[in-house]
Write an enzyme that holds these catalytic residues in place. Structure first.
Site, short mmCIF file in Angstrom:
data_model
loop_
_atom_site.label_atom_id
_atom_site.label_comp_id
_atom_site.label_asym_id
_atom_site.label_seq_id
_atom_site.Cartn_x
_atom_site.Cartn_y
_atom_site.Cartn_z
CB CYS A 62 -28.44 -17.07 -13.76
SG CYS A 62 -26.30 -16.85 -13.42
CB ALA A 65 -25.13 -14.00 -11.31
NE ARG A 96 -23.44 -7.77 -6.15
CZ ARG A 96 -23.08 -7.69 -4.84
NH1 ARG A 96 -22.23 -9.05 -4.44
NH2 ARG A 96 -23.69 -7.69 -3.86
CG HIS A 195 -30.01 -14.09 -3.20
ND1 HIS A 195 -30.84 -13.61 -3.49
CD2 HIS A 195 -29.14 -13.46 -3.69
CE1 HIS A 195 -30.62 -12.82 -4.69
NE2 HIS A 195 -29.35 -12.43 -4.27
FE1 CFM Z 1 -29.75 -7.29 -2.36
FE2 CFM Z 1 -30.46 -5.66 -4.22
FE3 CFM Z 1 -29.98 -8.59 -4.32
FE4 CFM Z 1 -28.31 -5.68 -3.20
FE5 CFM Z 1 -26.81 -5.85 -5.94
FE6 CFM Z 1 -29.01 -5.74 -6.44
FE7 CFM Z 1 -28.49 -8.02 -6.93
MO1 CFM Z 1 -27.52 -5.97 -8.01
S1 CFM Z 1 -29.95 -5.02 -2.43
S2 CFM Z 1 -28.52 -8.39 -2.75
S3 CFM Z 1 -26.21 -5.83 -3.56
S4 CFM Z 1 -31.55 -7.55 -4.14
S5 CFM Z 1 -27.76 -4.17 -6.77
S6 CFM Z 1 -31.86 -4.44 -5.77
S7 CFM Z 1 -29.70 -6.79 -8.12
S8 CFM Z 1 -26.42 -7.80 -7.40
S9 CFM Z 1 -28.98 -9.53 -5.97
C1 HCA Z 2 -26.17 -9.74 -11.03
C2 HCA Z 2 -25.32 -8.29 -10.13
C3 HCA Z 2 -26.01 -7.23 -10.51
C4 HCA Z 2 -26.15 -6.85 -12.21
C5 HCA Z 2 -26.05 -5.44 -11.67
C6 HCA Z 2 -26.49 -4.90 -14.26
C7 HCA Z 2 -25.02 -6.14 -9.78
O1 HCA Z 2 -27.12 -10.20 -10.91
O2 HCA Z 2 -25.47 -10.80 -11.21
O3 HCA Z 2 -27.33 -5.49 -14.56
O4 HCA Z 2 -26.28 -4.00 -13.98
O5 HCA Z 2 -25.30 -5.43 -8.79
O6 HCA Z 2 -24.45 -6.05 -10.54
O7 HCA Z 2 -26.76 -7.10 -10.32
#
Ligand code: CFM
Ligand code: HCA
Length: 542
Positions: A62, A65, A96, A195
């Site tokens: 979401c 998150a 995380r 983001h």
């Molecule tokens: Fe960029 Fe990602 Fe993301 Fe990321 Fe992550 Fe991710 Fe995420 Mo989980 S590189 S910041 S550190 S888009 S692993 S592939 S989904 S938290 S929002």
């Molecule tokens: C998020 C964080 C997440 C979840 C990872 C997962 C992460 O989306 O809120 O589903 O295992 O990297 O910690 O993307």
């Protein structure tokens, strides 16, 4: 034994859609693309960044998150307070694997879980007083440089003015920057909206706050690197070895001071474009700091990215140093790669992760001789797939960059529509500037399946049909995939592994994947009587 995929991509697509009601199938069909991987006039389009159909078990998260967890979470010396019922804070606490090193005497609030713990009466009568008291309490206890407030869904629904509370408290303290994020989970269609909200607020309230210039040679910001499993530590090690100064990482192991000093860098190197492109653009527009796209996932990509940075500064001393570092680091990388390739060459992978890793990690697999059969993002936008030109929301004139007022709400539509070569040319002539960077589609083989916002049903179906040697996704997918007998590697948290970025990270990854795809344990996922029906007992009534 080598697996043979008998079905054509079109058959597989059809099979994935077969169970859906017609309306759902029509929408999903636009998000399942058979890749053309060509520069053709009419490249296949993928539908991305759209609402998930209710009832479908999505892999997405979401907005809260994306804002609190992803962008602000890794900053260790800001107190992050979740304004809402305790669940949102508790279940997002340390989930995380962003690592921190506060050194001997640095501040680190990462291990704490801060929340206003709203109760029924706060929902009914409003939670602003409680929020004010929580901010005061955090200030009295820790005296941090910054306090950030994050709105959860109920806060948006009852209408607490978190920004007014933050402003009041900031004025009251005088020595603590307090600001808030309207990042209610329900906003937008995924983490992606979070983001954007985080980027806007960090840029508005934090970047540029430090007026003491940062010294150093070849100053860069590393944008979109969150130090998962220590990736950021490995990248910092390499940058330091090359003599490159990292002013600010957004936001792995970052500090308040780093964000506040980001305007002193000469270049922004963007690792995860999806999550931080807004800050990259704003730094360029307001301070004239250009950005380039980098990727430190994969040894070859790391070398390429270092060369790109060196090339930007164009200094012979840096160029030579970077080459020396690459040559030295690649010795170990090549040794391990050559060894693992004897076992991993020709094996297959699938990657369904977030908004950048499903693309970046294909480089590491390619270095192991492994082919990506199918991949997709959870929430990326079309530009992340197509890797084409992005048109900024402002016409940027090279001589008039230092403008005070900028539009922080970039128009997402400008990032989305695919333009024909003619349209691009016309825009270029009209004074727009373009960015070129890699996207997933052109980097994947022709005929591979690219699927946006993959869901639980499709994931299992895909594995059943194509039987990859490894499947990469997140925690929600892990066990259902393992139960199908296919090894599963988490590319969000790295399970308990990492770092996988940089040169040492590549070595770690080769070894880990070699173990996973070579392990026999996955073939034992079936109970003995499922494998050998003769073991089934017959009940005899005496
Ligand atoms: Fe960029 Fe990602 Fe993301 Fe990321 Fe992550 Fe991710 Fe995420 Mo989980 S590189 S910041 S550190 S888009 S692993 S592939 S989904 S938290 S929002
Ligand atoms: C998020 C964080 C997440 C979840 C990872 C997962 C992460 O989306 O809120 O589903 O295992 O990297 O910690 O993307």
């Amino acid at each position: 034994t080598k697996k043979v995929v008998q079905l054509m991509p079109t058959d597989i697509k059809e099979e994935l859609l077969a169970k859906y009601p017609p309306k759902v199938a029509r929408k999903r069909a636009k998000q399942i693309m058979i890749n053309e991987a060509t520069e053709s006039e009419a490249p296949s389009e993928i539908l991305a960044n759209v609402r998930t159909i209710p009832g479908i078990i999505t892999m997405r998260g979401c907005t809260y998150a994306g804002c609190k967890g992803v962008i602000m979470g890794p900053t260790r010396d800001i107190v992050n307070i979740t304004h809402g019922p305790i669940g949102c804070a508790f279940y997002s606490w340390l989930t995380r694997r962003n690592q921190t090193d506060a050194g001997e005497d640095g501040e680190n609030y990462m291990t704490y879980c801060f929340s206003t713990d709203m109760q029924d009466q706060d929902i009914i009568f409003g939670g602003e007083k409680k929020l004010e008291a929580s901010i005061q309490e955090a200030y009295d206890l820790f005296h941090p440089k910054g306090i950030c407030i994050f709105a959860t869904c109920p806060v948006g629904l009852i209408g607490d003015d978190i920004h007014a509370v933050a402003k009041k408290m900031k004025a009251k303290f005088g020595d603590c920057n307090v600001f808030a994020f309207s990042c209610e989970g329900y906003k937008g269609v995924s983490q992606s909206a979070g983001h954007h909200i985080a980027n806007n607020q960090v840029f508005t309230h934090l970047v540029g706050e430090n007026e003491e210039p940062k010294e150093g040679e070849y100053k860069i910001n590393l944008l979109g690197e969150y130090n998962i499993g220590g990736d950021g530590f490995e990248i910092d090690r390499i940058l330091k070895k090359c003599g490159i100064t990292n002013i600010a990482t957004f936001s792995g192991n970052s500090t308040y001071d780093q964000f506040a000093s980001a305007q002193y860098a000469d270049l922004s190197a963007v690792m995860c474009h999806r999550s931080i492109n807004y800050v990259a653009d704003m730094l360029e527009t307001k301070y004239g700091i250009p950005w380039i796209k980098v990727n430190f996932i994969g040894a070859k990509s790391t070398a390429k990215s270092l060369r790109k940075i060196a090339e930007y500064f164009g200094d012979k001393k840096l160029i030579d140093k970077v080459e020396a570092v690459i040559a030295e680091e690649m010795m170990e990388v090549d040794k391990v790669a050559t060894d693992v390739r004897t076992r991993t060459d020709g094996k297959t992978a699938m990657l369904f992760v977030g908004g950048s890793r499903a693309h970046h990690y294909q480089d590491l697999f390619a270095e192991m001789g492994m082919k990506t059969l199918s991949a997709g993002y959870e929430f990326a936008h079309r530009d992340d797939y197509e890797g084409r030109e992005v048109i900024p929301d402002l016409k940027v004139d090279a001589d008039s960059r230092n403008i005070e007022e900028i539009t922080v709400e970039a128009d997402p539509e400008l990032y989305n529509p695919r333009k024909t070569p003619e349209e691009l040319k016309a825009l270029e002539e009209a004074g727009y500037q373009f960015k070129h960077y890699a996207g997933m589609n052109p980097d994947m083989d022709k005929g591979t399946l690219i699927i946006d916002d993959l869901n639980q049903y499709e994931a299992e179906k895909l594995v059943e049909i194509m039987k990859p040697d490894i499947f990469c996704a997140g925690i929600k997918e892990k066990y259902s995939i393992q139960k199908t007998g296919v090894p599963m590697k988490q590319l969000h948290s790295y399970d308990s592994g990492g770092p996988y970025a940089g040169f040492q990270g590549a070595v770690n990854f080769y070894k880990e994947i070699d173990r996973l795809v070579g392990s026999k344990v996955w073939s034992y996922m079936k109970a003995p009587w499922q494998e050998n029906p003769e073991l089934t007992g017959t009940f005899v009534w005496e």
